[in-house]
Design a protein around this motif. Structure first.
Motif, PDB file in Angstrom:
ATOM      1  N   SER A 177       0.952  -1.209  -0.008  1.00 12.26           N
ATOM      2  CA  SER A 177      -0.078  -0.084  -0.033  1.00 12.26           C
ATOM      3  C   SER A 177       0.855   1.296  -0.124  1.00 12.26           C
ATOM      4  O   SER A 177       1.721   1.223   0.781  1.00 12.26           O
ATOM      5  CB  SER A 177      -0.974   0.100   1.080  1.00 12.26           C
ATOM      6  N   ASP A 226      -0.281   3.997   0.748  1.00  9.62           N
ATOM      7  CA  ASP A 226      -0.320   4.865   2.019  1.00  9.62           C
ATOM      8  C   ASP A 226       0.466   4.542   3.024  1.00  9.62           C
ATOM      9  O   ASP A 226       0.897   5.261   4.101  1.00  9.62           O
ATOM     10  CB  ASP A 226      -1.709   4.788   2.568  1.00  9.62           C
ATOM     11  N   ASP A 227       1.071   3.302   3.245  1.00  9.68           N
ATOM     12  CA  ASP A 227       2.019   2.910   4.263  1.00  9.68           C
ATOM     13  C   ASP A 227       3.349   3.228   4.078  1.00  9.68           C
ATOM     14  O   ASP A 227       4.390   2.980   4.915  1.00  9.68           O
ATOM     15  CB  ASP A 227       1.937   1.160   4.324  1.00  9.68           C
ATOM     16  N   ASN A 283      -2.745   8.711   8.394  1.00  9.12           N
ATOM     17  CA  ASN A 283      -3.536   8.716   9.661  1.00  9.12           C
ATOM     18  C   ASN A 283      -3.479   9.831  10.559  1.00  9.12           C
ATOM     19  O   ASN A 283      -4.385  10.253  11.086  1.00  9.12           O
ATOM     20  CB  ASN A 283      -3.346   7.077  10.368  1.00  9.12           C
ATOM     21  N   GLU A 301      -5.582  -5.500   9.835  1.00  8.00           N
ATOM     22  CA  GLU A 301      -5.259  -4.321   9.170  1.00  8.00           C
ATOM     23  C   GLU A 301      -6.562  -3.356   9.420  1.00  8.00           C
ATOM     24  O   GLU A 301      -7.502  -3.914   9.658  1.00  8.00           O
ATOM     25  CB  GLU A 301      -5.200  -4.638   7.604  1.00  8.00           C
ATOM     26  N   HIS A 307      -8.032   0.475   8.355  1.00 14.18           N
ATOM     27  CA  HIS A 307      -8.035   1.724   7.690  1.00 14.18           C
ATOM     28  C   HIS A 307      -8.797   2.633   8.154  1.00 14.18           C
ATOM     29  O   HIS A 307     -10.151   2.413   8.179  1.00 14.18           O
ATOM     30  CB  HIS A 307      -8.240   1.282   6.121  1.00 14.18           C
TER      31      HIS A 307
END
Length: 256
Positions: free
Chosen positions: A48, A50-51, A70, A164, A166
């Motif tokens: 991902s 985003d990670d 986040n 996980e 999100h």
């Protein structure tokens, strides 16, 4: 000129660089970095995008590492962690993971203007809407933020271990705009030298240690040679007098 970043260190060994910063800046609970290493490693292995962007904070008593996206959604644990230290003296960095070469995680590290980014988050971050959870058995469930945070243990009992999480913002478009703004700021940030930066931290640490030594110790001066000779002579004379007194006492006892 970037308003949110002080300088950027490009194409660096992320683990090595962060560890050296922690060794110079974090005095207590340095073992926190063992947790950070696992987070960075998991992010590097993730598929991902985003990670791949993290926030890393080094303070006197410990370190923190968490997902950058986040931290841009209000009411998430990551947002709260970022804002918690806004009135404290900390070093904060945005970490961009680019690739892994021979088990070395490479990427960019940006030193954050912490006060500016705290204000930016307060004004621009969207609130949290819901939490999408993937469990180890492969099931996916969507919960309101209240349901998730208040009943995490019960949810795991019902659905199994969490694999996980999100976070979904109430204004997802706003979150994307915030991320784009920060990315443009990174691109405008002046480049720095990571080795020079770490050396400056070490110099600052040594200087701080000297300044915090008690004045009573700082003012202690070694006696001059003349003073040392006088002190030694006084000590020897005192010892000689004690010996003479002992001899006289023995003679008195024998006379009796």
């Amino acid at each position: 000129m970037s308003h949110f970043y002080l300088q950027g260190f490009h194409d660096v060994d992320i683990m090595k660089s962060l560890q050296e910063i922690a060794e110079k800046n974090t005095v207590f609970y340095q073992t926190d970095f063992l947790i950070d290493k696992q987070i960075v490693k998991q992010a590097a292995e993730s598929t991902s995008l985003d990670d791949k962007n993290l926030i890393w904070i080094s303070r006197e008593k410990g370190t923190h590492c968490f997902n950058e996206r986040n931290s841009l959604i209000a009411d998430t644990p990551e947002y709260n962690k970022f804002m918690f230290y806004k009135n404290q003296d900390v070093l904060a960095f945005s970490v961009e993971i680019k690739e892994m070469q021979d088990n070395v995680i490479k990427g960019n590290i940006y030193e954050i203007d912490y006060a500016e980014q705290c204000l930016f988050r307060q004004k621009n971050c969207s609130l949290l809407k819901s939490v999408a959870v993937t469990f180890e058995n492969g099931n996916k469930e969507l919960f309101s933020s209240e349901e998730y945070f208040q009943n995490t243990a019960q949810l795991q009992q019902k659905y199994g271990q969490i694999k996980e999480v999100h976070y979904e913002a109430k204004q997802e478009l706003q979150t994307k705009r915030v991320l784009e703004t920060l990315q443009k700021q990174k691109e405008a940030t002046q480049r720095g030298d990571i080795k020079q930066y770490i050396q400056e931290l070490e110099n600052k640490s040594v200087s701080f240690e000297k300044e915090t030594i008690s004045p009573s110790f700082q003012n202690i001066k070694k006696p001059s040679i003349q003073q040392q000779l006088q002190q030694n002579a006084q000590k020897n004379a005192k010892k000689q007098a004690q010996k003479e007194n002992q001899k006289n006492n023995i003679k008195r006892e024998e006379a009796r």
